[in-house]
Design an enzyme around this catalytic site. Structure first.
Site, short mmCIF file in Angstrom:
data_model
loop_
_atom_site.label_atom_id
_atom_site.label_comp_id
_atom_site.label_asym_id
_atom_site.label_seq_id
_atom_site.Cartn_x
_atom_site.Cartn_y
_atom_site.Cartn_z
N PRO A 162 1.77 5.76 -1.18
CA PRO A 162 0.59 6.11 -1.99
C PRO A 162 0.78 7.39 -2.79
CG PRO A 162 -0.09 5.41 0.19
CD PRO A 162 1.41 5.50 0.21
N CYS A 163 0.30 7.36 -4.03
CA CYS A 163 0.42 8.52 -4.91
C CYS A 163 -0.90 9.25 -5.07
CB CYS A 163 0.88 8.08 -6.28
SG CYS A 163 -0.40 7.17 -7.13
N ASN A 164 -1.91 8.79 -4.36
CA ASN A 164 -3.26 9.34 -4.55
C ASN A 164 -3.27 10.87 -4.63
OD1 ASN A 164 -3.26 6.78 -3.40
ND2 ASN A 164 -5.38 6.96 -2.71
#
Length: 454
Positions: free
Chosen positions: A414-416
DNA sequence: TGAAAAATGAGCAAAGGA
DNA sequence: TCCTTTGCTCATTTTTCA
Protein backbone atom coordinates in the site's frame (compact mmCIF):
# COMPACT_ATOMS: atom_id res chain seq x y z
CA UNK A 1 5.21 17.74 38.52
CA UNK A 2 2.52 18.24 35.86
CA UNK A 3 5.11 18.68 33.15
CA UNK A 4 6.85 15.50 34.16
CA UNK A 5 3.56 13.62 34.13
CA UNK A 6 2.71 14.90 30.68
CA UNK A 7 6.14 13.93 29.42
CA UNK A 8 5.77 10.52 30.98
CA UNK A 9 2.36 10.01 29.40
CA UNK A 10 3.61 11.16 26.03
CA UNK A 11 6.49 8.70 26.23
CA UNK A 12 4.18 5.87 27.24
CA UNK A 13 1.76 6.44 24.37
CA UNK A 14 4.70 6.85 21.99
CA UNK A 15 5.99 3.52 23.21
CA UNK A 16 2.59 1.88 22.75
CA UNK A 17 2.38 3.25 19.21
CA UNK A 18 5.85 1.98 18.34
CA UNK A 19 5.10 -1.45 19.76
CA UNK A 20 1.85 -1.60 17.83
CA UNK A 21 3.64 -0.63 14.61
CA UNK A 22 6.33 -3.25 15.13
CA UNK A 23 3.72 -5.90 15.83
CA UNK A 24 1.93 -4.81 12.65
CA UNK A 25 5.22 -5.34 10.82
CA UNK A 26 5.14 -8.91 12.06
CA UNK A 27 7.51 -8.78 15.04
CA UNK A 28 6.67 -10.45 18.36
CA UNK A 29 5.55 -7.95 20.98
CA UNK A 30 8.20 -8.80 23.55
CA UNK A 31 11.01 -8.37 21.03
CA UNK A 32 9.56 -5.02 20.01
CA UNK A 33 9.55 -4.04 23.65
CA UNK A 34 13.19 -5.06 24.07
CA UNK A 35 14.24 -3.11 20.97
CA UNK A 36 12.66 0.05 22.42
CA UNK A 37 14.48 -0.51 25.67
CA UNK A 38 17.75 -0.86 23.74
CA UNK A 39 17.29 2.05 21.32
CA UNK A 40 15.07 4.48 23.19
CA UNK A 41 11.46 5.36 22.55
CA UNK A 42 12.38 8.12 20.09
CA UNK A 43 14.27 5.79 17.75
CA UNK A 44 12.74 5.52 14.27
CA UNK A 45 10.84 2.35 13.46
CA UNK A 46 13.41 1.36 10.86
CA UNK A 47 16.09 1.47 13.54
CA UNK A 48 13.93 -0.56 15.91
CA UNK A 49 13.20 -3.12 13.21
CA UNK A 50 16.91 -3.40 12.45
CA UNK A 51 17.58 -3.84 16.13
CA UNK A 52 15.12 -6.74 16.38
CA UNK A 53 16.76 -8.41 13.40
CA UNK A 54 20.25 -7.82 14.74
CA UNK A 55 19.17 -9.25 18.07
CA UNK A 56 17.60 -12.28 16.39
CA UNK A 57 20.72 -12.71 14.28
CA UNK A 58 22.90 -12.53 17.36
CA UNK A 59 20.78 -15.29 18.80
CA UNK A 60 19.86 -13.49 22.00
CA UNK A 61 16.12 -13.91 21.59
CA UNK A 62 15.79 -16.96 23.79
CA UNK A 63 12.17 -16.04 24.30
CA UNK A 64 9.31 -15.41 21.93
CA UNK A 65 8.02 -17.47 19.06
CA UNK A 66 11.25 -18.62 17.54
CA UNK A 67 9.74 -20.96 15.00
CA UNK A 68 8.01 -18.12 13.16
CA UNK A 69 11.13 -16.00 13.02
CA UNK A 70 13.78 -18.65 12.76
CA UNK A 71 16.31 -17.75 10.13
CA UNK A 72 18.89 -20.09 8.67
CA UNK A 73 22.44 -19.68 9.89
CA UNK A 74 23.71 -18.16 6.69
CA UNK A 75 20.82 -15.76 6.58
CA UNK A 76 21.37 -14.63 10.14
CA UNK A 77 24.93 -13.74 9.33
CA UNK A 78 23.81 -11.95 6.20
CA UNK A 79 21.20 -9.83 7.96
CA UNK A 80 23.59 -8.83 10.70
CA UNK A 81 26.30 -8.09 8.17
CA UNK A 82 23.95 -6.00 6.06
CA UNK A 83 22.81 -4.13 9.10
CA UNK A 84 26.35 -3.20 10.07
CA UNK A 85 27.41 -2.39 6.57
CA UNK A 86 24.50 -0.05 6.03
CA UNK A 87 24.99 1.73 9.27
CA UNK A 88 28.50 2.47 8.15
CA UNK A 89 27.61 3.38 4.61
CA UNK A 90 24.79 5.72 5.56
CA UNK A 91 26.91 7.21 8.32
CA UNK A 92 23.89 6.82 10.54
CA UNK A 93 23.87 7.19 14.27
CA UNK A 94 24.54 4.11 16.36
CA UNK A 95 21.62 2.36 18.00
CA UNK A 96 20.65 4.02 21.21
CA UNK A 97 21.15 7.51 19.86
CA UNK A 98 18.26 9.63 21.02
CA UNK A 99 17.91 11.35 17.67
CA UNK A 100 15.74 9.29 15.39
CA UNK A 101 17.36 8.02 12.23
CA UNK A 102 14.56 9.09 9.95
CA UNK A 103 14.56 9.75 6.25
CA UNK A 104 16.57 12.95 6.54
CA UNK A 105 19.61 10.97 7.61
CA UNK A 106 19.35 8.34 4.90
CA UNK A 107 21.45 8.40 1.81
CA UNK A 108 19.41 10.02 -0.94
CA UNK A 109 17.97 7.76 -3.63
CA UNK A 110 17.99 10.01 -6.71
CA UNK A 111 15.35 9.37 -9.35
CA UNK A 112 16.64 8.90 -12.88
CA UNK A 113 15.77 11.48 -15.51
CA UNK A 114 14.40 10.37 -17.89
CA UNK A 115 12.67 7.72 -15.76
CA UNK A 116 13.21 4.80 -18.12
CA UNK A 117 14.36 1.98 -15.83
CA UNK A 118 17.14 -0.37 -16.93
CA UNK A 119 15.83 -0.40 -20.49
CA UNK A 120 12.74 0.14 -22.62
CA UNK A 121 11.21 -1.81 -25.51
CA UNK A 122 13.05 -1.12 -28.77
CA UNK A 123 15.74 0.93 -27.06
CA UNK A 124 18.78 -1.30 -26.78
CA UNK A 125 21.06 1.76 -26.69
CA UNK A 126 20.12 2.76 -23.19
CA UNK A 127 20.16 -0.75 -21.73
CA UNK A 128 22.33 -1.20 -18.67
CA UNK A 129 23.79 -4.32 -17.11
CA UNK A 130 23.51 -5.09 -13.45
CA UNK A 131 24.96 -7.52 -10.96
CA UNK A 132 22.60 -8.64 -8.26
CA UNK A 133 23.91 -8.93 -4.70
CA UNK A 134 24.52 -12.61 -3.90
CA UNK A 135 21.77 -12.77 -1.26
CA UNK A 136 19.23 -11.39 -3.74
CA UNK A 137 19.49 -14.25 -6.20
CA UNK A 138 16.45 -16.55 -6.19
CA UNK A 139 14.58 -18.81 -6.05
CA UNK A 140 12.03 -17.47 -5.86
CA UNK A 141 11.95 -14.61 -8.31
CA UNK A 142 10.22 -11.69 -6.72
CA UNK A 143 8.82 -8.43 -7.99
CA UNK A 144 7.95 -5.50 -5.75
CA UNK A 145 6.31 -2.21 -6.74
CA UNK A 146 5.45 1.12 -5.14
CA UNK A 147 5.18 4.84 -5.93
CA UNK A 148 8.47 6.40 -7.03
CA UNK A 149 7.79 9.74 -5.36
CA UNK A 150 7.77 8.49 -1.79
CA UNK A 151 9.07 10.58 1.13
CA UNK A 152 12.83 10.79 1.48
CA UNK A 153 14.54 7.63 2.67
CA UNK A 154 11.64 5.29 1.99
CA UNK A 155 13.19 3.67 -1.09
CA UNK A 156 16.54 3.35 0.68
CA UNK A 157 14.78 1.39 3.43
CA UNK A 158 12.78 -0.75 1.02
CA UNK A 159 15.92 -1.53 -0.95
CA UNK A 160 17.83 -2.39 2.23
CA UNK A 161 15.18 -4.91 3.29
CA UNK A 162 14.90 -6.39 -0.20
CA UNK A 163 18.48 -7.64 -0.27
CA UNK A 164 20.12 -4.34 -1.33
CA UNK A 165 18.72 -4.54 -4.85
CA UNK A 166 18.78 -1.24 -6.71
CA UNK A 167 15.23 -0.14 -7.60
CA UNK A 168 14.21 0.20 -11.22
CA UNK A 169 12.30 3.47 -11.59
CA UNK A 170 10.02 3.63 -14.61
CA UNK A 171 7.48 6.20 -15.74
CA UNK A 172 4.85 4.32 -17.73
CA UNK A 173 4.46 7.34 -20.02
CA UNK A 174 7.30 5.74 -21.98
CA UNK A 175 5.06 2.72 -22.65
CA UNK A 176 1.53 4.12 -22.78
CA UNK A 177 -0.42 7.38 -22.97
CA UNK A 178 -0.50 8.09 -19.23
CA UNK A 179 2.25 8.85 -16.73
CA UNK A 180 2.82 6.45 -13.84
CA UNK A 181 6.03 6.94 -11.90
CA UNK A 182 6.82 3.77 -10.01
CA UNK A 183 9.76 2.00 -8.49
CA UNK A 184 10.22 -1.74 -8.98
CA UNK A 185 12.57 -3.97 -7.01
CA UNK A 186 13.05 -7.42 -8.49
CA UNK A 187 15.64 -10.11 -9.00
CA UNK A 188 14.63 -10.94 -12.57
CA UNK A 189 17.13 -10.93 -15.42
CA UNK A 190 16.85 -7.79 -17.54
CA UNK A 191 18.26 -9.11 -20.81
CA UNK A 192 16.00 -10.18 -23.68
CA UNK A 193 12.85 -8.52 -22.40
CA UNK A 194 10.04 -8.11 -24.90
CA UNK A 195 6.90 -5.98 -24.83
CA UNK A 196 3.26 -6.99 -25.06
CA UNK A 197 1.78 -6.67 -28.52
CA UNK A 198 0.15 -4.68 -29.87
CA UNK A 199 2.15 -1.81 -28.45
CA UNK A 200 -0.30 0.50 -26.66
CA UNK A 201 -0.88 4.02 -27.98
CA UNK A 202 1.52 6.54 -26.49
CA UNK A 203 -0.46 9.74 -27.03
CA UNK A 204 -3.94 10.87 -26.09
CA UNK A 205 -4.97 11.26 -29.73
CA UNK A 206 -3.74 7.79 -30.67
CA UNK A 207 -5.65 6.31 -27.76
CA UNK A 208 -8.82 8.38 -28.21
CA UNK A 209 -8.92 9.89 -31.73
CA UNK A 210 -12.36 11.42 -31.25
CA UNK A 211 -11.08 13.89 -28.66
CA UNK A 212 -9.08 15.68 -31.36
CA UNK A 213 -12.26 17.31 -32.59
CA UNK A 214 -12.73 19.50 -29.50
CA UNK A 215 -9.10 19.82 -28.37
CA UNK A 216 -8.17 23.54 -28.35
CA UNK A 217 -4.83 24.55 -29.85
CA UNK A 218 -3.77 26.13 -26.56
CA UNK A 219 -3.98 22.79 -24.69
CA UNK A 220 -0.48 21.37 -25.35
CA UNK A 221 -1.01 18.02 -23.58
CA UNK A 222 -0.24 14.91 -25.62
CA UNK A 223 -0.17 12.49 -22.67
CA UNK A 224 -2.18 12.18 -19.48
CA UNK A 225 -0.93 12.53 -15.95
CA UNK A 226 -1.03 9.70 -13.45
CA UNK A 227 -4.38 7.90 -13.30
CA UNK A 228 -5.45 8.30 -9.71
CA UNK A 229 -8.14 6.81 -7.53
CA UNK A 230 -10.75 9.55 -7.69
CA UNK A 231 -12.24 11.72 -10.38
CA UNK A 232 -13.26 15.36 -10.64
CA UNK A 233 -16.86 16.37 -10.03
CA UNK A 234 -19.38 17.53 -12.59
CA UNK A 235 -19.34 20.95 -10.93
CA UNK A 236 -15.77 21.53 -12.11
CA UNK A 237 -16.78 20.81 -15.70
CA UNK A 238 -19.52 23.41 -15.27
CA UNK A 239 -17.17 26.03 -13.79
CA UNK A 240 -14.71 25.53 -16.64
CA UNK A 241 -17.50 25.75 -19.22
CA UNK A 242 -18.70 29.03 -17.68
CA UNK A 243 -15.20 30.48 -17.56
CA UNK A 244 -14.66 29.65 -21.25
CA UNK A 245 -18.11 30.72 -22.43
CA UNK A 246 -17.74 34.16 -20.88
CA UNK A 247 -14.36 34.81 -22.52
CA UNK A 248 -13.25 35.08 -26.15
CA UNK A 249 -11.61 32.56 -28.42
CA UNK A 250 -8.85 31.99 -27.71
CA UNK A 251 -9.46 32.83 -24.05
CA UNK A 252 -7.09 35.19 -22.20
CA UNK A 253 -3.93 33.71 -20.70
CA UNK A 254 -5.33 33.81 -17.17
CA UNK A 255 -8.35 31.68 -18.14
CA UNK A 256 -6.13 29.34 -20.12
CA UNK A 257 -3.94 28.85 -17.08
CA UNK A 258 -6.90 28.15 -14.79
CA UNK A 259 -8.35 25.61 -17.23
CA UNK A 260 -5.00 23.94 -17.91
CA UNK A 261 -4.19 23.66 -14.20
CA UNK A 262 -7.50 21.91 -13.57
CA UNK A 263 -7.16 19.73 -16.66
CA UNK A 264 -3.72 18.55 -15.59
CA UNK A 265 -4.76 18.05 -12.00
CA UNK A 266 -7.81 15.95 -12.87
CA UNK A 267 -6.76 14.45 -16.23
CA UNK A 268 -9.66 16.09 -18.06
CA UNK A 269 -10.28 15.60 -21.76
CA UNK A 270 -12.24 17.71 -24.30
CA UNK A 271 -15.61 16.19 -25.12
CA UNK A 272 -17.45 19.20 -26.56
CA UNK A 273 -17.33 22.93 -27.19
CA UNK A 274 -15.82 24.47 -24.04
CA UNK A 275 -16.58 21.19 -22.34
CA UNK A 276 -14.10 19.00 -20.46
CA UNK A 277 -14.83 15.77 -18.61
CA UNK A 278 -12.99 13.13 -16.61
CA UNK A 279 -12.12 9.78 -18.16
CA UNK A 280 -14.56 6.89 -18.01
CA UNK A 281 -13.69 3.59 -16.29
CA UNK A 282 -13.30 1.69 -19.57
CA UNK A 283 -10.85 4.33 -20.80
CA UNK A 284 -8.77 3.93 -17.65
CA UNK A 285 -8.88 0.14 -18.07
CA UNK A 286 -7.63 0.57 -21.62
CA UNK A 287 -4.78 2.92 -20.66
CA UNK A 288 -3.65 0.59 -17.88
CA UNK A 289 -3.63 -2.43 -20.19
CA UNK A 290 -6.60 -4.33 -18.75
CA UNK A 291 -9.22 -6.07 -20.86
CA UNK A 292 -12.37 -4.06 -21.49
CA UNK A 293 -14.92 -4.34 -18.67
CA UNK A 294 -12.34 -5.97 -16.38
CA UNK A 295 -13.75 -4.06 -13.39
CA UNK A 296 -17.31 -3.84 -14.63
CA UNK A 297 -20.11 -4.82 -12.29
CA UNK A 298 -19.15 -2.70 -9.28
CA UNK A 299 -19.88 0.96 -8.57
CA UNK A 300 -18.12 3.57 -10.67
CA UNK A 301 -16.31 5.05 -7.69
CA UNK A 302 -15.07 1.59 -6.71
CA UNK A 303 -13.84 0.98 -10.22
CA UNK A 304 -11.82 4.21 -10.26
CA UNK A 305 -10.37 3.41 -6.87
CA UNK A 306 -9.31 -0.13 -7.81
CA UNK A 307 -7.93 0.94 -11.17
CA UNK A 308 -6.06 3.89 -9.67
CA UNK A 309 -4.35 1.50 -7.29
CA UNK A 310 -3.29 -1.01 -9.91
CA UNK A 311 -0.31 -1.80 -12.12
CA UNK A 312 0.18 -0.50 -15.62
CA UNK A 313 0.04 -3.92 -17.28
CA UNK A 314 2.34 -3.25 -20.24
CA UNK A 315 5.08 -1.94 -17.95
CA UNK A 316 4.94 -4.89 -15.56
CA UNK A 317 4.59 -7.38 -18.42
CA UNK A 318 7.73 -5.99 -20.04
CA UNK A 319 9.67 -6.78 -16.87
CA UNK A 320 8.05 -10.21 -16.42
CA UNK A 321 8.50 -11.22 -20.07
CA UNK A 322 11.84 -12.89 -19.29
CA UNK A 323 9.93 -15.61 -17.41
CA UNK A 324 8.27 -16.93 -20.56
CA UNK A 325 11.20 -18.94 -21.86
CA UNK A 326 12.19 -20.04 -18.37
CA UNK A 327 8.84 -21.63 -17.52
CA UNK A 328 7.31 -23.27 -20.60
CA UNK A 329 5.13 -25.40 -18.33
CA UNK A 330 3.77 -22.48 -16.38
CA UNK A 331 4.41 -20.88 -13.02
CA UNK A 332 3.25 -21.01 -9.41
CA UNK A 333 2.65 -17.46 -8.23
CA UNK A 334 2.33 -15.94 -4.79
CA UNK A 335 0.53 -12.65 -5.38
CA UNK A 336 0.48 -10.18 -2.49
CA UNK A 337 -1.76 -7.11 -2.42
CA UNK A 338 -3.22 -8.44 -5.66
CA UNK A 339 -5.81 -5.70 -6.20
CA UNK A 340 -7.60 -6.30 -9.48
CA UNK A 341 -4.86 -8.66 -10.65
CA UNK A 342 -2.51 -6.52 -12.75
CA UNK A 343 0.28 -9.05 -12.37
CA UNK A 344 -1.97 -11.95 -13.31
CA UNK A 345 -3.29 -10.10 -16.37
CA UNK A 346 0.30 -9.31 -17.37
CA UNK A 347 1.34 -12.99 -17.14
CA UNK A 348 -1.77 -14.06 -19.03
CA UNK A 349 -1.20 -11.55 -21.82
CA UNK A 350 2.42 -12.75 -22.05
CA UNK A 351 1.11 -16.26 -22.62
CA UNK A 352 2.62 -17.57 -19.39
CA UNK A 353 0.41 -20.26 -17.91
CA UNK A 354 -0.40 -19.91 -14.21
CA UNK A 355 -0.67 -23.35 -12.67
CA UNK A 356 -1.38 -21.90 -9.26
CA UNK A 357 -1.94 -18.42 -7.91
CA UNK A 358 -2.14 -17.86 -4.17
CA UNK A 359 -3.56 -14.35 -3.95
CA UNK A 360 -3.70 -12.12 -0.90
CA UNK A 361 -6.10 -9.18 -1.19
CA UNK A 362 -8.00 -7.42 1.58
CA UNK A 363 -10.67 -5.81 -0.61
CA UNK A 364 -13.73 -7.95 -1.16
CA UNK A 365 -14.61 -6.12 -4.38
CA UNK A 366 -11.12 -6.68 -5.75
CA UNK A 367 -11.25 -10.37 -4.88
CA UNK A 368 -14.55 -10.64 -6.73
CA UNK A 369 -13.10 -8.92 -9.79
CA UNK A 370 -10.08 -11.24 -9.85
CA UNK A 371 -12.23 -14.33 -9.35
CA UNK A 372 -14.52 -13.27 -12.20
CA UNK A 373 -11.59 -12.78 -14.58
CA UNK A 374 -9.90 -15.99 -13.46
CA UNK A 375 -12.94 -18.20 -13.99
CA UNK A 376 -13.38 -16.83 -17.50
CA UNK A 377 -9.78 -17.01 -18.68
CA UNK A 378 -7.79 -19.48 -16.58
CA UNK A 379 -7.57 -23.22 -16.06
CA UNK A 380 -5.20 -23.20 -13.08
CA UNK A 381 -5.98 -23.04 -9.37
CA UNK A 382 -6.73 -19.74 -7.63
CA UNK A 383 -6.53 -19.60 -3.84
CA UNK A 384 -7.73 -16.32 -2.34
CA UNK A 385 -6.66 -15.09 1.09
CA UNK A 386 -7.97 -11.85 2.58
CA UNK A 387 -5.38 -10.73 5.13
CA UNK A 388 -1.63 -10.72 4.61
CA UNK A 389 -1.13 -11.11 8.36
CA UNK A 390 -2.92 -14.45 8.29
CA UNK A 391 -0.40 -15.82 5.80
CA UNK A 392 1.95 -17.12 8.46
CA UNK A 393 5.36 -18.60 7.83
CA UNK A 394 3.90 -22.02 8.64
CA UNK A 395 1.18 -21.66 6.02
CA UNK A 396 3.79 -20.52 3.52
CA UNK A 397 5.88 -23.61 4.21
CA UNK A 398 2.79 -25.77 3.66
CA UNK A 399 2.05 -24.09 0.31
CA UNK A 400 5.67 -24.48 -0.74
CA UNK A 401 5.53 -28.22 0.02
CA UNK A 402 2.17 -28.63 -1.70
CA UNK A 403 3.09 -26.80 -4.94
CA UNK A 404 6.81 -27.56 -5.04
CA UNK A 405 7.68 -23.93 -4.39
CA UNK A 406 6.72 -20.58 -5.86
CA UNK A 407 8.34 -19.35 -9.05
CA UNK A 408 7.30 -15.72 -8.55
CA UNK A 409 6.31 -13.61 -5.56
CA UNK A 410 4.74 -10.43 -6.89
CA UNK A 411 3.06 -7.45 -5.31
CA UNK A 412 2.93 -3.74 -4.64
CA UNK A 413 2.36 -2.85 -1.01
CA UNK A 414 0.00 0.00 0.00
CA UNK A 415 1.12 3.51 -0.89
CA UNK A 416 -1.50 5.32 1.18
CA UNK A 417 1.06 6.80 3.56
CA UNK A 418 3.65 7.45 0.83
CA UNK A 419 1.57 9.11 -1.87
CA UNK A 420 1.98 12.84 -2.38
CA UNK A 421 -1.69 13.47 -2.72
CA UNK A 422 -2.37 12.22 0.79
CA UNK A 423 -2.66 15.40 2.86
CA UNK A 424 -3.71 13.64 6.01
CA UNK A 425 -1.52 10.67 6.82
CA UNK A 426 1.56 10.81 4.68
CA UNK A 427 3.59 9.24 7.48
CA UNK A 428 5.99 7.25 5.32
CA UNK A 429 6.78 3.56 5.50
CA UNK A 430 5.74 3.46 9.14
CA UNK A 431 2.20 4.56 8.35
CA UNK A 432 -0.70 2.29 9.13
CA UNK A 433 -1.16 0.78 5.67
CA UNK A 434 2.28 1.28 4.13
CA UNK A 435 3.94 -0.61 6.99
CA UNK A 436 2.47 -3.75 5.41
CA UNK A 437 5.58 -3.59 3.23
CA UNK A 438 7.35 -5.42 6.04
CA UNK A 439 4.97 -8.33 5.52
CA UNK A 440 5.99 -8.40 1.87
CA UNK A 441 9.60 -8.72 3.00
CA UNK A 442 8.72 -11.28 5.67
CA UNK A 443 6.83 -13.42 3.17
CA UNK A 444 9.51 -13.31 0.47
CA UNK A 445 12.06 -14.30 3.06
CA UNK A 446 9.82 -17.10 4.35
CA UNK A 447 9.38 -18.46 0.81
CA UNK A 448 13.14 -18.25 0.31
CA UNK A 449 13.94 -20.25 3.40
CA UNK A 450 11.12 -22.75 2.87
CA UNK A 451 12.40 -23.35 -0.66
CA UNK A 452 15.94 -23.58 0.64
CA UNK A 453 14.80 -26.53 2.76
CA UNK A 454 13.23 -28.39 -0.18
C1' DT B 1 21.11 29.52 -7.05
C1' DG B 2 16.89 30.39 -5.66
C1' DA B 3 11.86 30.76 -6.24
C1' DA B 4 7.85 29.17 -8.43
C1' DA B 5 5.37 25.58 -10.71
C1' DA B 6 3.95 21.03 -11.29
C1' DA B 7 2.89 16.47 -9.99
C1' DT B 8 0.93 13.12 -7.00
C1' DG B 9 -2.28 4.74 -6.45
C1' DA B 10 -5.51 10.24 -0.71
C1' DG B 11 -8.92 11.02 3.11
C1' DC B 12 -12.41 13.24 5.55
C1' DA B 13 -17.09 14.96 6.62
C1' DA B 14 -21.19 16.38 4.87
C1' DA B 15 -24.66 16.42 1.39
C1' DG B 16 -27.38 13.75 -1.80
C1' DG B 17 -30.00 9.87 -3.41
C1' DA B 18 -32.36 5.21 -3.60
C1' DT C 1 -31.62 3.85 6.61
C1' DC C 2 -27.47 2.99 4.17
C1' DC C 3 -24.63 3.76 0.34
C1' DT C 4 -22.64 7.00 -3.10
C1' DT C 5 -20.96 11.40 -4.51
C1' DT C 6 -19.01 15.97 -3.67
C1' DG C 7 -16.28 19.64 -1.81
C1' DC C 8 -12.52 20.66 0.81
C1' DT C 9 -8.16 19.52 2.87
C1' DC C 10 -3.45 22.36 1.45
C1' DA C 11 1.88 18.12 2.09
C1' DT C 12 6.00 16.90 0.10
C1' DT C 13 9.17 16.42 -3.38
C1' DT C 14 10.97 17.14 -7.96
C1' DT C 15 11.21 19.88 -12.06
C1' DT C 16 11.24 24.09 -14.40
C1' DC C 17 12.43 28.63 -14.92
C1' DA C 18 14.27 33.26 -14.14
Amino acid sequence: GDLLDIDFLREMSEKDNKIKSLVDMGFPEDEANMAITRCGVDAALTVLADSVYASQAAGDCHYGNLSDYELGGRKRARLMEGSKKKRKRYGGAAQGNRRPLDGSHEEPMPLPNPMVGFNLPNDRLRSVTRRLPQQAIGPPFFYYENVALAPKGVWATISRFLYDIEPEFVDSKHLCAAARKRGYIHNLPIENRFPLLPLPPKTIFEAFPHYKKWWPSWDPRRQLNCLQTSMSSAKLTERIQCALASSGNPPPKSVQKYVMDECRKWNLVWVGKNKVAHLEPDEVEYLLGFPRDHTRGVGKTERFKSLGNSFQVDTVAYHLSVLKDMYPNGVNVLSLFTGIGGGEVALHRLGIHMRTVVSVEIGEVNRRILRGWWDQTQTGTLIEIADVKSLTDDRIATFVRRFGGFDLVIGGSPCNNLAGSNRHHRDGLEGEQSALFYHYFRIVDAVKSAMGRM
